[in-house]
Design an enzyme around this catalytic site. Structure first.
Site, mmCIF file in Angstrom:
data_model
loop_
_atom_site.group_PDB
_atom_site.id
_atom_site.type_symbol
_atom_site.label_atom_id
_atom_site.label_comp_id
_atom_site.label_asym_id
_atom_site.label_seq_id
_atom_site.Cartn_x
_atom_site.Cartn_y
_atom_site.Cartn_z
ATOM 1 C CE1 TYR A 193 -9.183 -49.615 18.099
ATOM 2 C CE2 TYR A 193 -8.572 -47.326 18.486
ATOM 3 C CZ TYR A 193 -8.331 -48.676 18.663
ATOM 4 O OH TYR A 193 -7.256 -49.080 19.407
ATOM 5 N N PRO B 56 -2.971 -43.750 27.682
ATOM 6 C CG PRO B 56 -2.401 -45.934 28.279
ATOM 7 C CD PRO B 56 -2.732 -44.599 28.858
ATOM 8 C CB VAL B 57 -5.528 -43.244 23.008
ATOM 9 C CG1 VAL B 57 -6.523 -43.536 21.884
ATOM 10 C CG2 VAL B 57 -6.257 -42.809 24.265
ATOM 11 C CB SER C 99 -0.663 -46.588 23.121
ATOM 12 O OG SER C 99 -1.029 -47.895 22.758
ATOM 13 C CD GLN D 162 -0.204 -49.761 26.905
ATOM 14 O OE1 GLN D 162 0.082 -49.416 25.764
ATOM 15 N NE2 GLN D 162 -0.593 -50.995 27.191
ATOM 16 C CB THR E 213 -2.198 -52.333 29.853
ATOM 17 O OG1 THR E 213 -1.935 -50.944 29.704
ATOM 18 C CG2 THR E 213 -3.712 -52.562 29.809
ATOM 19 C CB SER F 252 -7.965 -48.305 34.109
ATOM 20 O OG SER F 252 -8.409 -48.267 32.767
ATOM 21 N N GLY G 248 -14.177 -41.969 32.223
ATOM 22 C CA GLY G 248 -15.310 -41.066 32.351
ATOM 23 C C GLY G 248 -15.002 -39.687 32.897
ATOM 24 N NE ARG H 210 -15.601 -38.202 28.400
ATOM 25 C CZ ARG H 210 -14.791 -39.226 28.695
ATOM 26 N NH1 ARG H 210 -13.844 -39.092 29.602
ATOM 27 N NH2 ARG H 210 -14.910 -40.371 28.056
ATOM 28 N NE ARG I 267 -14.417 -44.175 24.446
ATOM 29 C CZ ARG I 267 -14.369 -45.018 25.456
ATOM 30 N NH1 ARG I 267 -14.172 -44.560 26.698
ATOM 31 N NH2 ARG I 267 -14.513 -46.315 25.265
#
Lengths: 370, 370, 370, 370
Positions: free
Chosen positions: C34, C87-88, C116, C142, C170, C266, C300, C302, C322
């Site tokens: 996920y 938001p996750v 989220s 979000q 979103t 995004s 991306g 990081r 992530r």
């Protein structure tokens, strides 16, 4: 001549890379390092291949194809197809029949052959075979200028007497490249294999170096050939002379100005200067520079599509090196013939699928610019 | 001095990457992480290499080569060749003989050496070796400006007294990069290895940070050197000063305007800012920006072809770092000498195959634009 | 609130990718699929990363750095640095403390947080933590527009009452992408984890499809939000509204014309339309299109160098998704804080090595065009 | 007709590549080599895929989507979606139900089907199934011109009588490509599988070759079709004729000039000329060349995003080949239907995420130029 050993093509070999893979299992590590290795990190060796792979052919459909053919004319001689065997030294390391088997297969398949100065079998024996077949291709002698001009002349005279059609003067090797793979393998010529044409030559005594002098520039290169030596050679032979190892258009123009018979675009199969450009990349510039002068090319040709691309980019003909040595290792003369047969068959298929009845129709328009 | 330990080159090492591979088996994980690692994801570390690999040399044939040489003039001094040893810290981690062995090999091979501020052996001991050989290259001291100017001056004076020919001021390290590999390995200096030149310096007491202040910007960087410090340094020494770590043309122009003696294009071997450009990519822009000012370059030089490309793109000379440390790890002074020998031999071969008698003849035209 | 569980950072984790690797060993296959998965062949997922990696920073030296900082102003609020938590959904799948731990870490590190709609912990609980710290960053909610406007309004009102500073609408998800990895893993929400904000909403009864109608276009998308819904939302809330999921300049201009408060460039972390462009690639075009309107970016990020590049290309701030969920999985709030700390430290190093005292100085000139 | 075998989709298959991977475990090596292999080094086979992968879609947000659909009109016929089954020979090698199962699935899913000349089931049996469904797509017969025009006419008449809607004349195969994988596997048709439509044709006796003649040019290609044969065919049938295998704009213009009904841009799935360009790369040029003439495309279509890109670049519809044969191998008609379902669902998702209500809205502006 004695007919060479007859052998079978091992099963599962349907293209030239298959021959390479199989030869890797047949040749010992010493010979494999010698034949397969390149200079430095082998960047140019790989670039030669990928340059053909990345050029794209633009197919055409429904063009008239009946009666098409692969014939060309090269230095005034009609040839069945544009594929020649490049000069490769010491072929008896690959197979006991050595250059004799290669010459036999070349003659049978109508392919030209360029015999190396460093042949492991004497030119006179090979000429008998190479010149035997009525439908044979050209038989040329590859020449390295020797430090001693008398030695050079001796080689030229043997080539002339043996019936060679032309001389191919290799000019990209004033010194060997850094052949790391070969050096790491501790390469040595096996006993019984040698450069038979050079057997009687005594090297000139090297002048001692002063402190600070370079073993290369002040030693080995003290007698490196120059354009003057090329001009001299032209006065010493009645044979046409081609230069092999040209990559720069300025050098190509110089060759044309000197009245040479042709140019072979080559980076010595990636064995001299690593990171030199791929031959496919420089070929069109060379052709632009010299106009009608015949331009041949070697380096990474493994597919009939590669041959067609080379011709489309201006080459009159192509030479293959490693692939036929691998065929030789795998099955002697039969293996060399198989390699030539596969490549020519692929060429015909590529022509048909591009709507080319003859190679005259191949031009840069055949290449898709993405 | 005591002559360093004499060792044998392990078999199968024929180029600099072979030295690296072997050193990986010789060095412990701690030292390997330190010497081989770069910043972040090591993108710049790899880009340094690939930038040389992807630049292509345009071979020339039949040019006069006899009596050619690799000699250059740098800061008024004649050198046998354009290869110097870059400053590398803590070389006793690689071999007990440390910087002494490197200096010994450099002097013997006529290579310049740049001694690191963070040398693990005192400059006075090394100078005795480095300056001993009549055909030696330049002996330079690499300087980090210390927070305390008195400390900086003390270093400068030791360098002057020891006989250094120039100072190399490293300006790309106001802070260390994110050296993740080193940190992941939990790197620590082994006992018995230290930055001996800095042993007597007491760090200045850090001012306490207010809440919200950054340990970096308000702490470590509070005394980061600026152009003013460079101008000050020039007033404090009679030695020529080169700046190391320049990548941007604007900085190069500023260096030229300040009357510095030269520039070393460097991204610190990929150890500071990851995703900074490869040095080969910025070199021509730097050369364009500064005209006659000597420009040197390091970063990824592993082949004689790389050296020739660097000179063709405007470098007066090149520096190697990791490769000679690997040679040192593998065989002490003999290993360093072997690395220098290999690289110089490859340079001569590359020159010969590009038709360059001297490095003066190397220009951007030597590079093939594909 | 109850302080979240205190945990240790596992050894050997020195950057965000280390967190990802370790989280892979901590999360079960269901949760890993996920959180880590993207849409289709994950081409966009990888492109997001490589787009930052391949952009190069141009280092500068000897610039004044003392007293520099990472502070920015965003929607009128001063922030310690430009890093926000994206938001996750369903963070309790990663760690029992879920969104609460993330909010705790964000507040402690001065990072903004975007909660989220699909939070697995109620906004009221989280707000208490998120708003608790004086040096906290912004706390945004979000929002997905619900089929039933009353439901949408209920969410907006909860966000307003909880003290949110803004709404993030979103707009890139009228339907889920083809999340093949997740589907292949047979993903299911574990028991005890749910979208608590939506618990009381009853879905509108679907109208039956006629033969030939599409379950997507005639079903799920029958109520897909349009620009009219955005205009309506603006009339229903006193909070600033940002749009998240914009990649096309025309959409960005429309957002600016409607008076929205900002844009988040995004592609949903590569989870919606595979082969959509990387956010780094479109960011400059979006910035060009909207001028002064605040533009944020995710996808991306990081590395601190990525943050600096984003700001140089026009972003006011960045969001990470992530990486902090992996930190959460590895060590709860401490893990999230560690991720934020690492990224901010790297940003400061990158600024110092590029000669940037403040983020105001970051412009496209900071990027090397090779 | 008899309903084909009903099978289950194996678990874990959520996209077309999953079908390929599973089929590799289901098909024997002989059939796998035949269906999956390409010509030469399979460079074009891979390029077909990567050309779609590397084209990027530019998402749009908040566009009206309700009531959108995938419908198109092709040769005057309304179709539910733009996906057709390409002609693939010998489908009974993949599954006992062979072409019958494919036709059944195509009709059920509203997909067009192009039946191969080399079908392993007779067209009359298949037509009964293919034409059975009211919402079926077009049913076309793929034709290879036979050496003997009477044979060609016999095939045309069977196709007309069976109720085919059009003829698809494949023109890129005057000879087979060098299908090395297939040859290396020693491919043979299994017993019980044959080209049933050709069973009664006797090959014309080959004229014996003279020495020096080519088996290809003077043999097989002696009767290779030309544009004259196309013009002749048009006079012999009342059906619309499309040409399949066009890659060059000049050939496309010729097809338009002759009044053909459409063009299928195809490189035969990478099975004829290796290093021919990817179909995605030539599609826009072909569309430019022929204006309103319907252009279809095959080659590497594996994703709904690929279908949308193809339409955006000018295709009226797309054909899939290997993917449905893999579905057939995996689960007979159910597998083919699953493949069609997956692809159409992905197409709808892609349209929604690009803000396309209908395929009319897809234009080159949908592609992001990076």
């Amino acid at each position: 001549m004695n007919a060479p050993t007859v052998a079978q093509i091992p099963p599962g070999i349907v293209n030239l890379e298959d021959h390479a893979r199989h030869a890797h299992t047949v040749l010992d590590a010493n010979a494999w390092a010698y034949f397969s290795g390149g200079a430095g990190d082998e960047i140019t060796l790989r670039a030669n291949r990928s340059a053909w792979d990345t050029r794209q052919l633009y197919p055409r459909v429904l063009q008239p194809l009946a009666g098409g053919h692969t014939r060309i004319t090269l230095l005034g001689r009609a040839l069945a197809h544009p594929i020649l065997l490049a000069p490769v030294a010491f072929q008896r390391m690959a197979h006991p029949d050595g250059e004799l088997a290669s010459a036999y297969a070349a003659a049978a398949l109508g392919a030209g052959m360029v015999l190396s100065t460093n042949s492991s079998i004497a030119i006179e024996k090979i000429a008998a075979t190479a010149l035997n077949e009525s439908a044979r291709g050209p038989f040329w002698f590859q020449l390295y200028l020797q430090d001693n001009r008398a030695h050079t002349l001796a080689l030229v005279q043997r080539a002339e007497l043996a019936g060679c059609d032309a001389l191919v003067l290799t000019v990209d090797g004033p010194t060997d490249g850094a052949r790391d793979r070969q050096r790491r393998a501790g390469f040595r010529l096996p006993s019984g294999v040698s450069a038979v044409h050079l057997a009687d030559f005594r090297p000139m005594p090297a002048e001692p170096l002063h402190p600070g002098q370079s073993a290369l520039f002040d030693g080995l290169l003290a007698h490196a050939p120059t354009w003057d030596d090329v001009a001299w050679l032209q006065t010493q032979t009645r044979l046409p002379v081609l230069l092999k190892g040209i990559l720069h258009p300025a050098d190509a123009r110089q060759a044309a100005a000197l009245g040479l018979a042709g140019i072979i675009v080559s980076n010595h199969g990636g064995r001299t200067l690593d990171t030199a450009p791929a031959t496919a990349a420089v070929l069109p510039r060379i052709k632009d520079a010299v106009g009608d002068l015949p331009v041949l090319v070697d380096g990474g040709i493994r597919r009939g599509t590669d041959v067609l691309k080379a011709v489309a980019l201006g080459a009159s003909a192509v030479l293959i090196g490693r692939p036929y040595v691998y065929g030789l290792a795998n099955a002697g003369a039969v293996g060399v013939a198989h390699v030539l047969r596969l490549l020519r068959d692929e060429l015909e298929i590529a022509m048909a699928l591009c709507g080319c009845q003859t190679l005259d129709q191949a031009s840069p328009a055949l290449l898709f610019e993405g």
